[in-house]
Design a protein around this motif. Structure first.
Motif, mmCIF file in Angstrom:
data_model
loop_
_atom_site.group_PDB
_atom_site.id
_atom_site.type_symbol
_atom_site.label_atom_id
_atom_site.label_comp_id
_atom_site.label_asym_id
_atom_site.label_seq_id
_atom_site.Cartn_x
_atom_site.Cartn_y
_atom_site.Cartn_z
ATOM 1 N N ASP A 70 -4.151 11.563 -14.520
ATOM 2 C CA ASP A 70 -3.613 12.620 -14.275
ATOM 3 C C ASP A 70 -2.363 12.652 -13.349
ATOM 4 N N MET A 71 -2.746 11.659 -12.347
ATOM 5 C CA MET A 71 -1.647 11.399 -10.962
ATOM 6 C C MET A 71 -0.616 10.596 -11.547
ATOM 7 N N ILE A 72 -1.024 9.696 -12.633
ATOM 8 C CA ILE A 72 -0.016 8.802 -13.188
ATOM 9 C C ILE A 72 1.013 9.389 -14.108
ATOM 10 N N TYR A 73 0.483 10.447 -14.810
ATOM 11 C CA TYR A 73 1.319 11.385 -15.666
ATOM 12 C C TYR A 73 2.228 12.253 -14.900
ATOM 13 N N ASN A 74 1.770 12.687 -13.854
ATOM 14 C CA ASN A 74 2.572 13.687 -13.146
ATOM 15 C C ASN A 74 3.701 12.865 -12.347
ATOM 16 N N HIS A 75 3.352 11.909 -11.922
ATOM 17 C CA HIS A 75 4.244 11.034 -11.023
ATOM 18 C C HIS A 75 5.411 10.513 -12.181
ATOM 19 N N GLU A 76 5.083 10.230 -13.442
ATOM 20 C CA GLU A 76 5.982 9.951 -14.266
ATOM 21 C C GLU A 76 6.752 11.158 -14.810
ATOM 22 N N TYR A 77 6.294 12.200 -15.049
ATOM 23 C CA TYR A 77 7.027 13.606 -15.396
ATOM 24 C C TYR A 77 6.872 14.542 -14.490
ATOM 25 N N PRO A 78 7.304 14.351 -13.270
ATOM 26 C CA PRO A 78 7.239 15.495 -12.154
ATOM 27 C C PRO A 78 8.036 16.866 -12.385
ATOM 28 N N ASN A 79 8.984 16.576 -13.388
ATOM 29 C CA ASN A 79 9.840 17.841 -13.783
ATOM 30 C C ASN A 79 9.250 18.722 -14.646
ATOM 31 N N THR A 101 -3.666 4.225 6.069
ATOM 32 C CA THR A 101 -4.954 4.428 6.105
ATOM 33 C C THR A 101 -5.561 5.800 7.008
ATOM 34 N N GLU A 102 -4.933 5.701 8.271
ATOM 35 C CA GLU A 102 -5.158 6.900 9.339
ATOM 36 C C GLU A 102 -4.760 8.192 8.577
ATOM 37 N N PHE A 103 -3.543 8.420 8.010
ATOM 38 C CA PHE A 103 -3.088 9.549 7.366
ATOM 39 C C PHE A 103 -4.239 9.976 6.415
ATOM 40 N N SER A 104 -4.363 9.041 5.615
ATOM 41 C CA SER A 104 -5.327 9.586 4.371
ATOM 42 C C SER A 104 -6.728 10.029 4.860
ATOM 43 N N ARG A 116 -16.083 23.220 1.302
ATOM 44 C CA ARG A 116 -17.198 22.417 0.871
ATOM 45 C C ARG A 116 -16.895 21.446 -0.445
ATOM 46 N N HIS A 117 -16.191 22.243 -1.495
ATOM 47 C CA HIS A 117 -15.991 21.579 -2.604
ATOM 48 C C HIS A 117 -14.379 21.259 -2.787
ATOM 49 N N VAL A 118 -13.965 20.291 -2.796
ATOM 50 C CA VAL A 118 -12.691 19.990 -2.818
ATOM 51 C C VAL A 118 -12.481 18.740 -3.257
ATOM 52 N N SER A 119 -11.514 18.277 -4.382
ATOM 53 C CA SER A 119 -11.234 17.139 -4.730
ATOM 54 C C SER A 119 -9.733 16.417 -4.498
ATOM 55 N N ILE A 120 -9.858 15.288 -3.806
ATOM 56 C CA ILE A 120 -8.606 14.809 -3.406
ATOM 57 C C ILE A 120 -8.233 13.498 -3.879
ATOM 58 N N GLY A 121 -7.140 13.450 -4.591
ATOM 59 C CA GLY A 121 -6.551 12.096 -5.076
ATOM 60 C C GLY A 121 -5.505 11.888 -4.112
ATOM 61 N N MET A 122 -5.248 10.351 -3.959
ATOM 62 C CA MET A 122 -3.786 10.046 -2.972
ATOM 63 C C MET A 122 -3.476 8.754 -3.419
ATOM 64 N N LYS A 123 -2.074 8.605 -3.653
ATOM 65 C CA LYS A 123 -1.463 7.515 -4.295
ATOM 66 C C LYS A 123 0.074 7.284 -3.426
ATOM 67 N N LYS A 124 0.098 6.024 -2.815
ATOM 68 C CA LYS A 124 1.270 5.929 -2.259
ATOM 69 C C LYS A 124 2.315 5.030 -3.181
ATOM 70 N N CYS A 125 3.385 5.465 -3.297
ATOM 71 C CA CYS A 125 4.586 5.047 -4.303
ATOM 72 C C CYS A 125 5.540 4.159 -3.897
ATOM 73 N N GLU A 126 6.400 3.647 -4.976
ATOM 74 C CA GLU A 126 7.239 2.721 -4.319
ATOM 75 C C GLU A 126 8.370 3.405 -3.619
ATOM 76 N N ASP A 127 8.584 4.220 -3.944
ATOM 77 C CA ASP A 127 9.826 5.209 -3.145
ATOM 78 C C ASP A 127 9.450 5.650 -1.814
ATOM 79 N N ASP A 128 8.553 5.173 -1.186
ATOM 80 C CA ASP A 128 7.970 5.631 0.180
ATOM 81 C C ASP A 128 7.541 7.048 0.200
ATOM 82 N N ALA A 129 6.829 7.475 -0.887
ATOM 83 C CA ALA A 129 6.364 9.081 -1.029
ATOM 84 C C ALA A 129 4.933 8.608 -1.257
#
Length: 342
Positions: A70-79, A101-104, A116-129
């Motif tokens: 889902d993160m790959i798709y949204n990064h590919e189609y942010p609009n 690492t510290e930020f994450s 208590r119940h939260v799901s977190i995904g994180m990814k650093k991309c090439e454009d410093d985002a």
């Protein structure tokens, strides 16, 4: 495989265009090379999706794997999402030197302490985002993976771009972001749109700006030498003048893509012929909304064609410079509405 995984994967696959499915599955990396070769992308989406589902079940897919897709798709189609821009303030001395690492760790620990119940995904991309995906639950229900909040934090800048954040979760996300990025405060700056790149270009000034060197006058008041070459010459000269005004107002390069501009009026109603509204003590409130697939380019075209009057109102021409497209106009003048943090 967890019960909720299959409908989550089906929903994600349905959103991916057929033309991009192969490249996105390759980037995902969950299917083996043999499984990818066994997929025939010319088949109907229904048959293809069923085969992908079968392979995923065979590989023991879990929720975290679909989150990655889902993160790959949204990064590919942010609009495909609506984005709002927020700005940090009050940074610590080492705020710009961000350790990923510290930020994450700080972000995840803080958010999970609050909920208590939260799901977190994180990814650093090439454009410093840094792309962050947050699926919200509460102390009794599991995270809703179908309506996540997306956060894009542009490293080395005070700006963060957020999509699909409700009022209930604003304070929680705000606290987690402020602590993780070592700032004191975060607030919305009243800039919204679907084109994430254009929003970044506006706040980071990554577009060709216009610099007016003199006060523009309405075209009909501008002095020009006497011309007697006929209507054709007059028309060509007028078009050239209009183009000059448009260029001086908006620049000569492509403009960032904004779909809307909204002006909320909170001023006294002034019309001597309508005493009922004029004599009301409270302000007259209404909203004016401009919409277009690319509002700034459309406005520039209207000026070039002579449809819009010139000079263009500063309320409209200053949108790129102010990096705002939501305003409140009161008796004190135009401004942005006060908003709490996200």
């Amino acid at each position: 495989m967890e019960d909720s995984v299959i409908p989550f994967l089906e929903k994600t696959l349905q959103r991916i265009p057929s033309s991009s499915l192969k490249s996105i599955l390759n980037e995902w990396g969950f299917l083996s090379a043999e499984q990818l070769q066994d997929l025939h992308f010319q088949q109907s989406k229904h048959i293809l999706h069923n085969k992908v589902l079968a392979f995923c079940e065979e590989n023991g897919m879990r929720i975290r794997h679909v989150i990655q897709l889902d993160m790959i798709y949204n990064h590919e189609y942010p609009n495909k999402r609506n984005w709002s821009v927020y700005q940090f303030s009050g940074q610590e001395d080492d705020a710009l030197v961000l350790n990923m690492t510290e930020f994450s760790q700080k972000f995840k620990v803080n958010l999970k302490d609050l909920l208590r119940h939260v799901s977190i995904g994180m990814k650093k991309c090439e454009d410093d985002a840094v792309w962050i995906r947050v699926a919200w639950g509460d102390n009794f229900t599991k995270p809703n993976q179908f309506k996540p909040t997306y956060v894009v934090y542009q490293l080395q800048t005070p700006y963060v771009f957020i999509s699909n954040l409700n009022v209930k979760h604003r304070p929680l996300l705000s606290q987690a972001l402020v602590i993780a990025t070592k700032h004191d405060e975060i607030k919305e700056i009243q800039l919204r749109g679907r084109c994430l790149k254009s929003l970044k270009d506006l706040v980071l000034r990554r577009y060709k700006q216009s610099f007016q060197t003199h006060q523009l006058k309405p075209l009909q008041e501008r002095n020009s030498p006497e011309r007697d070459q006929g209507i054709v010459h007059e028309h060509a000269k007028r078009l050239a003048d209009l183009k000059e005004v448009a260029t001086q107002t908006f620049g000569d390069g492509p403009l960032p893509k904004l779909e809307t501009a909204v002006f909320k009026l909170e001023t006294k109603f002034k019309d001597p012929e309508n005493r009922i509204l004029t004599n009301r003590p409270e302000p007259f409130r209404c909203a004016v909304k401009f919409s277009s697939p690319s509002f700034l380019e459309s406005l520039k075209s209207l000026v070039t064609l002579g449809v819009a009057s010139t000079p263009v109102s500063p309320l409209l021409s200053s949108i790129p410079q102010k990096a705002r497209n939501h305003f409140v106009i009161s008796e004190r003048g135009p401004g942005v509405p006060p908003t709490p943090g996200p």
